[in-house]
Design a protein around this motif. Sequence first.
Motif, mmCIF file in Angstrom:
data_model
loop_
_atom_site.group_PDB
_atom_site.id
_atom_site.type_symbol
_atom_site.label_atom_id
_atom_site.label_comp_id
_atom_site.label_asym_id
_atom_site.label_seq_id
_atom_site.Cartn_x
_atom_site.Cartn_y
_atom_site.Cartn_z
ATOM 1 N N PRO A 127 27.606 41.755 27.065
ATOM 2 C CA PRO A 127 28.863 41.507 27.779
ATOM 3 C C PRO A 127 28.637 41.526 29.290
ATOM 4 O O PRO A 127 27.862 42.344 29.786
ATOM 5 N N PHE A 128 29.215 40.586 29.983
ATOM 6 C CA PHE A 128 29.077 40.556 31.446
ATOM 7 C C PHE A 128 30.464 40.578 32.082
ATOM 8 O O PHE A 128 31.468 40.299 31.405
ATOM 9 N N ASP A 129 30.496 40.927 33.361
ATOM 10 C CA ASP A 129 31.784 41.041 34.062
ATOM 11 C C ASP A 129 32.448 39.682 34.175
ATOM 12 O O ASP A 129 31.790 38.686 34.495
ATOM 13 N N ILE A 130 33.742 39.696 33.972
ATOM 14 C CA ILE A 130 34.504 38.451 34.120
ATOM 15 C C ILE A 130 35.584 38.690 35.170
ATOM 16 O O ILE A 130 36.305 39.692 35.112
ATOM 17 N N MET A 131 35.636 37.788 36.116
ATOM 18 C CA MET A 131 36.624 37.927 37.204
ATOM 19 C C MET A 131 38.037 37.981 36.652
ATOM 20 O O MET A 131 38.326 37.302 35.664
ATOM 21 N N ASP A 132 38.907 38.736 37.327
ATOM 22 C CA ASP A 132 40.313 38.651 36.934
ATOM 23 C C ASP A 132 40.963 37.486 37.688
ATOM 24 O O ASP A 132 40.343 36.867 38.570
ATOM 25 N N ALA A 133 42.202 37.202 37.332
ATOM 26 C CA ALA A 133 42.870 36.016 37.887
ATOM 27 C C ALA A 133 42.978 36.088 39.408
ATOM 28 O O ALA A 133 42.758 35.084 40.105
ATOM 29 N N ASP A 134 43.293 37.289 39.935
ATOM 30 C CA ASP A 134 43.462 37.409 41.394
ATOM 31 C C ASP A 134 42.150 37.144 42.129
ATOM 32 O O ASP A 134 42.132 36.484 43.170
ATOM 33 N N ALA A 135 41.065 37.679 41.561
ATOM 34 C CA ALA A 135 39.754 37.465 42.198
ATOM 35 C C ALA A 135 39.396 35.980 42.174
ATOM 36 O O ALA A 135 38.847 35.434 43.139
ATOM 37 N N TYR A 136 39.721 35.334 41.055
ATOM 38 C CA TYR A 136 39.420 33.899 40.933
ATOM 39 C C TYR A 136 40.221 33.102 41.968
ATOM 40 O O TYR A 136 39.677 32.245 42.666
ATOM 41 N N ILE A 137 41.508 33.412 42.071
ATOM 42 C CA ILE A 137 42.370 32.689 43.019
ATOM 43 C C ILE A 137 41.834 32.865 44.440
ATOM 44 O O ILE A 137 41.734 31.916 45.215
ATOM 45 N N SER A 138 41.466 34.080 44.762
ATOM 46 C CA SER A 138 40.965 34.358 46.102
ATOM 47 C C SER A 138 39.648 33.606 46.372
ATOM 48 O O SER A 138 39.452 33.002 47.440
ATOM 49 N N LEU A 139 38.754 33.620 45.372
ATOM 50 C CA LEU A 139 37.472 32.916 45.516
ATOM 51 C C LEU A 139 37.701 31.413 45.702
ATOM 52 O O LEU A 139 37.095 30.776 46.581
ATOM 53 N N ILE A 140 38.582 30.849 44.894
ATOM 54 C CA ILE A 140 38.841 29.402 44.996
ATOM 55 C C ILE A 140 39.374 29.063 46.391
ATOM 56 O O ILE A 140 38.971 28.057 46.996
#
Length: 304
Positions: free
Chosen positions: A235-248
């Motif tokens: 299992p590896f870390d998966i970004m949460d939605a907020d982190a994804y939005i910020s990265l994008i």
Amino acid sequence: MWLDKRYHSLDYELKKIFGTKVIKLSVDGGFTCPTRDGSKGYGGCIFCSSRGSGEFSGDRALPIKSQLKNQISLLKEKWSEAKYIVYFQNFSNTYADIKTLKEKYDEALEFDNVVGLAIATRGDCLDKDVIKLLKTYNEKTFLWVEIGLQSIHKHSEEFIRRGYGLEAFDGAISALNQNNIRTVAHLILNLPNETKKHYIETLNYLVEKQIWGIKLHMLHILKNTDLESYYKIHPFDIMDADAYISLICDLISIIPEEIVIHRLTGDGSKEDLIAPLWSANKRYILNGINKELAKRNLTQGCNL
Ligand code: SF4
């Protein structure tokens, strides 16, 4: 600058060119991939589903015309004036003999109100003869070619089992550019062992290659894929939605204005999605990106 968006969307670009709503219709041309049929391996890329990365396309068993007819019948009421771009999405859509490719592309172009073709393929499925063929379509219709590179990094190339190196991608992009054929590259975020630094390196590399468009999306873990088996054991870390939005939003701010953004989040099949579950709510993610861009006063390319 791009109507209601802070980035140069495909929707904006197509409206600008065609003066009306243009809808992409996904079809399955019945192709395969060199990493599936044994020429380079079996099983395909680690994340790829049995439908070859095209969960919402037409039925593979049907001719292209029937697939188009079925999809248009569902859209006609809402978009009676729309034009269409036929998107050969599943598997590698330049991986066949020239006669077969020509037949499939022609069948799509003969359909009423079709104004272009979008052809998804791999960096190692664009030899000289295929480029020559694509050049003829580029002269008579609106064409773009998509390549699922995902990452420039060697460890990720091996992890996803892409089956071709960066030099094949470079050769393909340069041949397409030389023939003025529009190119779209795919970049996957949240690959294990990649961080923001890796994504930025891939993005900058693609910009240098003068791509016309880009697709950004999360790595989806789908049922019945080899990635599902891998994820259960490692299992590896998966970004949460907020982190994804910020990265994008960070990435949008360093994409040059002229590059057309085709996708900011993926839309895998909900029944098959294992993670990240938040990615099934595409509307929420896109709204989140628009809000965050406004909140941080970011626009495409503003941090270049
Ligand atoms: S090249 Fe595309 S369609 Fe083929 S196995 Fe890889 S992800 Fe799937």
